[in-house]
Scaffold this active site. Sequence first.
Site, PDB file in Angstrom:
ATOM      1  N   LEU A   1      43.861  49.022  26.391  1.00 52.89           N
ATOM      2  CA  LEU A   1      45.249  48.796  25.933  1.00 52.89           C
ATOM      3  C   LEU A   1      46.276  49.150  27.015  1.00 52.89           C
ATOM      4  O   LEU A   1      47.436  49.412  26.704  1.00 52.89           O
ATOM      5  CB  LEU A   1      45.541  49.557  24.624  1.00 52.89           C
ATOM      6  CG  LEU A   1      44.638  49.180  23.433  1.00 52.89           C
ATOM      7  CD1 LEU A   1      45.037  49.979  22.189  1.00 52.89           C
ATOM      8  CD2 LEU A   1      44.690  47.690  23.124  1.00 52.89           C
TER       9      LEU A   1
ATOM     10  N   SER B   1      40.705  32.764  39.067  1.00 51.73           N
ATOM     11  CA  SER B   1      42.054  32.197  39.116  1.00 51.73           C
ATOM     12  C   SER B   1      42.139  31.170  40.232  1.00 51.73           C
ATOM     13  O   SER B   1      41.431  31.291  41.252  1.00 51.73           O
ATOM     14  CB  SER B   1      43.039  33.340  39.396  1.00 51.73           C
ATOM     15  OG  SER B   1      44.284  32.838  39.803  1.00 51.73           O
ATOM     16  N   ALA B   2      43.045  30.222  40.068  1.00 50.20           N
ATOM     17  CA  ALA B   2      43.313  29.252  41.135  1.00 50.20           C
ATOM     18  C   ALA B   2      43.830  29.949  42.384  1.00 50.20           C
ATOM     19  O   ALA B   2      43.872  29.341  43.456  1.00 50.20           O
ATOM     20  CB  ALA B   2      44.321  28.222  40.653  1.00 50.20           C
TER      21      ALA B   2
ATOM     22  N   TYR C   1      45.388  41.159  44.616  1.00 53.76           N
ATOM     23  CA  TYR C   1      44.913  40.644  43.321  1.00 53.76           C
ATOM     24  C   TYR C   1      43.937  39.494  43.545  1.00 53.76           C
ATOM     25  O   TYR C   1      42.819  39.490  43.024  1.00 53.76           O
ATOM     26  CB  TYR C   1      46.107  40.176  42.462  1.00 53.76           C
ATOM     27  CG  TYR C   1      45.699  39.283  41.311  1.00 53.76           C
ATOM     28  CD1 TYR C   1      45.007  39.791  40.221  1.00 53.76           C
ATOM     29  CD2 TYR C   1      45.981  37.914  41.333  1.00 53.76           C
ATOM     30  CE1 TYR C   1      44.610  38.956  39.179  1.00 53.76           C
ATOM     31  CE2 TYR C   1      45.597  37.079  40.301  1.00 53.76           C
ATOM     32  CZ  TYR C   1      44.908  37.602  39.217  1.00 53.76           C
ATOM     33  OH  TYR C   1      44.505  36.773  38.202  1.00 53.76           O
TER      34      TYR C   1
ATOM     35  N   LYS D   1      39.642  38.884  42.891  1.00 59.03           N
ATOM     36  CA  LYS D   1      38.989  37.760  42.187  1.00 59.03           C
ATOM     37  C   LYS D   1      37.915  37.137  43.075  1.00 59.03           C
ATOM     38  O   LYS D   1      36.799  36.856  42.615  1.00 59.03           O
ATOM     39  CB  LYS D   1      40.024  36.701  41.794  1.00 59.03           C
ATOM     40  CG  LYS D   1      40.995  37.146  40.719  1.00 59.03           C
ATOM     41  CD  LYS D   1      40.287  37.372  39.387  1.00 59.03           C
ATOM     42  CE  LYS D   1      41.205  37.945  38.336  1.00 59.03           C
ATOM     43  NZ  LYS D   1      40.490  38.449  37.161  1.00 59.03           N
TER      44      LYS D   1
ATOM     45  N   GLY E   1      55.147  34.014  49.581  1.00 57.44           N
ATOM     46  CA  GLY E   1      53.761  33.816  49.132  1.00 57.44           C
ATOM     47  C   GLY E   1      53.560  32.597  48.249  1.00 57.44           C
ATOM     48  O   GLY E   1      52.429  32.206  47.974  1.00 57.44           O
TER      49      GLY E   1
HETATM   50  P1  NAD Z   1      46.323  40.664  30.115  1.00 60.66           P
HETATM   51  O1  NAD Z   1      46.871  41.746  30.955  1.00 60.66           O
HETATM   52  O2  NAD Z   1      47.106  40.216  28.947  1.00 60.66           O
HETATM   53  O3  NAD Z   1      44.844  41.038  29.638  1.00 60.66           O
HETATM   54  C1  NAD Z   1      43.997  41.887  30.381  1.00 60.66           C
HETATM   55  C2  NAD Z   1      43.497  42.969  29.431  1.00 60.66           C
HETATM   56  O4  NAD Z   1      42.613  43.838  30.119  1.00 60.66           O
HETATM   57  C3  NAD Z   1      44.612  43.830  28.855  1.00 60.66           C
HETATM   58  O5  NAD Z   1      44.511  43.809  27.448  1.00 60.66           O
HETATM   59  C4  NAD Z   1      44.367  45.226  29.435  1.00 60.66           C
HETATM   60  O6  NAD Z   1      44.760  46.242  28.539  1.00 60.66           O
HETATM   61  C5  NAD Z   1      42.862  45.179  29.690  1.00 60.66           C
HETATM   62  N1  NAD Z   1      42.390  46.053  30.770  1.00 60.66           N
HETATM   63  C6  NAD Z   1      42.839  46.133  32.049  1.00 60.66           C
HETATM   64  N2  NAD Z   1      42.131  47.045  32.730  1.00 60.66           N
HETATM   65  C7  NAD Z   1      41.193  47.552  31.887  1.00 60.66           C
HETATM   66  C8  NAD Z   1      40.163  48.524  32.015  1.00 60.66           C
HETATM   67  N3  NAD Z   1      39.965  49.197  33.155  1.00 60.66           N
HETATM   68  N4  NAD Z   1      39.395  48.778  30.934  1.00 60.66           N
HETATM   69  C9  NAD Z   1      39.599  48.126  29.773  1.00 60.66           C
HETATM   70  N5  NAD Z   1      40.558  47.209  29.586  1.00 60.66           N
HETATM   71  C10 NAD Z   1      41.338  46.917  30.637  1.00 60.66           C
HETATM   72  O7  NAD Z   1      46.016  39.418  31.089  1.00 60.66           O
HETATM   73  P2  NAD Z   1      45.639  37.919  30.736  1.00 60.66           P
HETATM   74  O8  NAD Z   1      46.765  37.062  31.147  1.00 60.66           O
HETATM   75  O9  NAD Z   1      45.106  37.813  29.363  1.00 60.66           O
HETATM   76  O10 NAD Z   1      44.483  37.689  31.812  1.00 60.66           O
HETATM   77  C11 NAD Z   1      43.130  37.899  31.483  1.00 60.66           C
HETATM   78  C12 NAD Z   1      42.285  37.683  32.727  1.00 60.66           C
HETATM   79  O11 NAD Z   1      42.530  36.378  33.252  1.00 60.66           O
HETATM   80  C13 NAD Z   1      42.603  38.653  33.863  1.00 60.66           C
HETATM   81  O12 NAD Z   1      41.399  38.981  34.517  1.00 60.66           O
HETATM   82  C14 NAD Z   1      43.493  37.833  34.787  1.00 60.66           C
HETATM   83  O13 NAD Z   1      43.420  38.257  36.117  1.00 60.66           O
HETATM   84  C15 NAD Z   1      42.902  36.454  34.620  1.00 60.66           C
HETATM   85  N6  NAD Z   1      43.864  35.381  34.921  1.00 60.66           N
HETATM   86  C16 NAD Z   1      45.051  35.329  34.243  1.00 60.66           C
HETATM   87  C17 NAD Z   1      45.980  34.347  34.542  1.00 60.66           C
HETATM   88  C18 NAD Z   1      47.304  34.279  33.818  1.00 60.66           C
HETATM   89  O14 NAD Z   1      48.180  33.542  34.252  1.00 60.66           O
HETATM   90  N7  NAD Z   1      47.514  34.992  32.729  1.00 60.66           N
HETATM   91  C19 NAD Z   1      45.685  33.391  35.517  1.00 60.66           C
HETATM   92  C20 NAD Z   1      44.450  33.449  36.182  1.00 60.66           C
HETATM   93  C21 NAD Z   1      43.541  34.454  35.859  1.00 60.66           C
HETATM   94  C1  UD1 Z   2      51.166  33.376  39.807  1.00 60.25           C
HETATM   95  C2  UD1 Z   2      50.251  34.023  40.795  1.00 60.25           C
HETATM   96  C3  UD1 Z   2      48.813  33.679  40.474  1.00 60.25           C
HETATM   97  C4  UD1 Z   2      48.493  34.068  39.051  1.00 60.25           C
HETATM   98  C5  UD1 Z   2      49.506  33.398  38.114  1.00 60.25           C
HETATM   99  C6  UD1 Z   2      49.330  33.825  36.709  1.00 60.25           C
HETATM  100  C7  UD1 Z   2      51.584  34.172  42.852  1.00 60.25           C
HETATM  101  C8  UD1 Z   2      51.737  33.687  44.265  1.00 60.25           C
HETATM  102  N1  UD1 Z   2      50.577  33.598  42.138  1.00 60.25           N
HETATM  103  O1  UD1 Z   2      51.016  31.972  39.950  1.00 60.25           O
HETATM  104  O2  UD1 Z   2      47.949  34.361  41.342  1.00 60.25           O
HETATM  105  O3  UD1 Z   2      47.172  33.672  38.718  1.00 60.25           O
HETATM  106  O4  UD1 Z   2      50.830  33.759  38.511  1.00 60.25           O
HETATM  107  O5  UD1 Z   2      49.583  35.189  36.538  1.00 60.25           O
HETATM  108  O6  UD1 Z   2      52.301  35.034  42.400  1.00 60.25           O
HETATM  109  N2  UD1 Z   2      59.181  30.487  39.488  1.00 60.25           N
HETATM  110  C9  UD1 Z   2      60.554  30.421  39.535  1.00 60.25           C
HETATM  111  N3  UD1 Z   2      61.269  31.436  38.971  1.00 60.25           N
HETATM  112  C10 UD1 Z   2      60.682  32.501  38.347  1.00 60.25           C
HETATM  113  C11 UD1 Z   2      59.278  32.561  38.297  1.00 60.25           C
HETATM  114  C12 UD1 Z   2      58.551  31.532  38.884  1.00 60.25           C
HETATM  115  O7  UD1 Z   2      61.123  29.475  40.096  1.00 60.25           O
HETATM  116  O8  UD1 Z   2      61.394  33.395  37.873  1.00 60.25           O
HETATM  117  C13 UD1 Z   2      58.378  29.370  40.060  1.00 60.25           C
HETATM  118  C14 UD1 Z   2      57.430  29.783  41.163  1.00 60.25           C
HETATM  119  O9  UD1 Z   2      58.060  29.734  42.409  1.00 60.25           O
HETATM  120  C15 UD1 Z   2      56.322  28.725  40.996  1.00 60.25           C
HETATM  121  C16 UD1 Z   2      56.324  28.429  39.493  1.00 60.25           C
HETATM  122  O10 UD1 Z   2      57.593  28.862  39.014  1.00 60.25           O
HETATM  123  O11 UD1 Z   2      56.666  27.535  41.681  1.00 60.25           O
HETATM  124  C17 UD1 Z   2      55.231  29.159  38.720  1.00 60.25           C
HETATM  125  O12 UD1 Z   2      55.318  30.562  39.021  1.00 60.25           O
HETATM  126  P1  UD1 Z   2      54.443  31.655  38.232  1.00 60.25           P
HETATM  127  O13 UD1 Z   2      54.580  31.433  36.778  1.00 60.25           O
HETATM  128  O14 UD1 Z   2      54.831  32.981  38.774  1.00 60.25           O
HETATM  129  O15 UD1 Z   2      52.963  31.289  38.597  1.00 60.25           O
HETATM  130  P2  UD1 Z   2      52.280  31.081  40.042  1.00 60.25           P
HETATM  131  O16 UD1 Z   2      53.134  31.585  41.134  1.00 60.25           O
HETATM  132  O17 UD1 Z   2      51.805  29.682  40.121  1.00 60.25           O
END
Ligand code: NAD
Ligand code: UD1
Length: 337
Positions: A33, A124-125, A148, A152, A293
């Site tokens: 949590l 992740s991408a 981060y 991955k 970035g």
């Molecule tokens: P989130 O933060 O909502 O979920 C991650 C969960 O892991 C949380 O509930 C947190 O409490 C739990 N957690 C973290 N460290 C822990 C630990 N040491 N022990 C037990 N629980 C732990 O994130 P999400 O958006 O649901 O992402 C889930 C997974 O997908 C992550 O690995 C994230 O890196 C990956 N991912 C997410 C995105 C995105 O945009 N949300 C994109 C690509 C990959």
């Molecule tokens: C980001 C992370 C990626 C991660 C993903 C989901 C980076 C470089 N990449 O992706 O590793 O898996 O989040 O957590 O951080 N934008 C704005 N204004 C804002 C926020 C975003 O213009 O306030 C734009 C960004 O420049 C981008 C797009 O919106 O072009 C999407 O951004 P975001 O939602 O942060 O995702 P990513 O950067 O693609």
Amino acid sequence: MKILVTGGAGYIGSHTCVELLNQGHEVVVLDNLSNASEIALERVKEITGKDLTFYKKDLLNIEDINDVFENETIEAVIHFAGLKAVGESVAHPLWYYENNITGTLNLCKVMAKHDVKNIIFSSSATVYGTPEVVPIVEDSPLSTTNPYGSTKLMLEQILQDLHVADEAWNVVILRYFNPIGAHHSGIIGEDPKGIPNNLIPYITQVAVGKLDELTVFGDDYDTPDGSGVRDYIHVVDLAQGHVDALKRLNPNDGVSIYNLGTGQGYSVLDMVEAFSEVVGKEIPYVIKERRPGDIATCYAQADKAKREIGWEAKKDLKTMCEDSWRWQSNNPNGYGE
Ligand code: NAD
Ligand code: UD1
């Protein structure tokens, strides 16, 4: 199947629990949590009318994990738990290497001890770094630009090495593009702490009046309107991808890697316009410099997942915006903690 979902109280994890329960699986959640609320799990039960078992435990504590495997006959693990904020990982790399890498090593050690060798991993991408060609296919070159992303990529390698050493390990690596949206009920969704880093939570908080205006990071990219282009995917489609991926956890399936995206890119300004329509009012924004970035364009080729596990994203951009908005407007303070 009885599935352990690490990070199951989080954004993608909670939506995946819903799909797993709806499709007849038994769900055990392990989550510390640190970035989630137990209320999300209560709501998962409310949506599905089914029960799940929750352990508030930490992957950094190997005994915690062992307790779960002693109590439950787990058949497969869907491993979401981890830290995910790119900027925070640059400022605090050790938090990320410790939590994400050590947490996963602990998990795999306990899995091996209990002879559970089926794992689906959240990648992740971001592992494609700055893509040379779009759409991005799974065998594109890999690189990272922040700790981060490096966790991955390292974890992908570690899981592949496990399979090389012991073929009993079946590994599915899912590379998510940009998950957005929420369950149609509007009672579970993304609940970022503090000011959101990602585009969609930022837009919805502007729309609900918590934030004044969106900053668009750059309008001089080589894209149709100059703003960044991404592959936004509905979180319920993404969740379904995990249920479908369970099919690849058979003896001799080895390591399977899939992009989970729609194959369609939308710009930041496209997203602002789509949200304005759904919300029924303009989303105020200002254009400022690029965010360090960031890349211009990132979208998936997702044919491999369709071919091998029969998965494809079904929900369109309007549905993603409507569902994000329903969650945010019904729960302006998220889970309220
Ligand atoms: P989130 O933060 O909502 O979920 C991650 C969960 O892991 C949380 O509930 C947190 O409490 C739990 N957690 C973290 N460290 C822990 C630990 N040491 N022990 C037990 N629980 C732990 O994130 P999400 O958006 O649901 O992402 C889930 C997974 O997908 C992550 O690995 C994230 O890196 C990956 N991912 C997410 C995105 C995105 O945009 N949300 C994109 C690509 C990959
Ligand atoms: C980001 C992370 C990626 C991660 C993903 C989901 C980076 C470089 N990449 O992706 O590793 O898996 O989040 O957590 O951080 N934008 C704005 N204004 C804002 C926020 C975003 O213009 O306030 C734009 C960004 O420049 C981008 C797009 O919106 O072009 C999407 O951004 P975001 O939602 O942060 O995702 P990513 O950067 O693609």
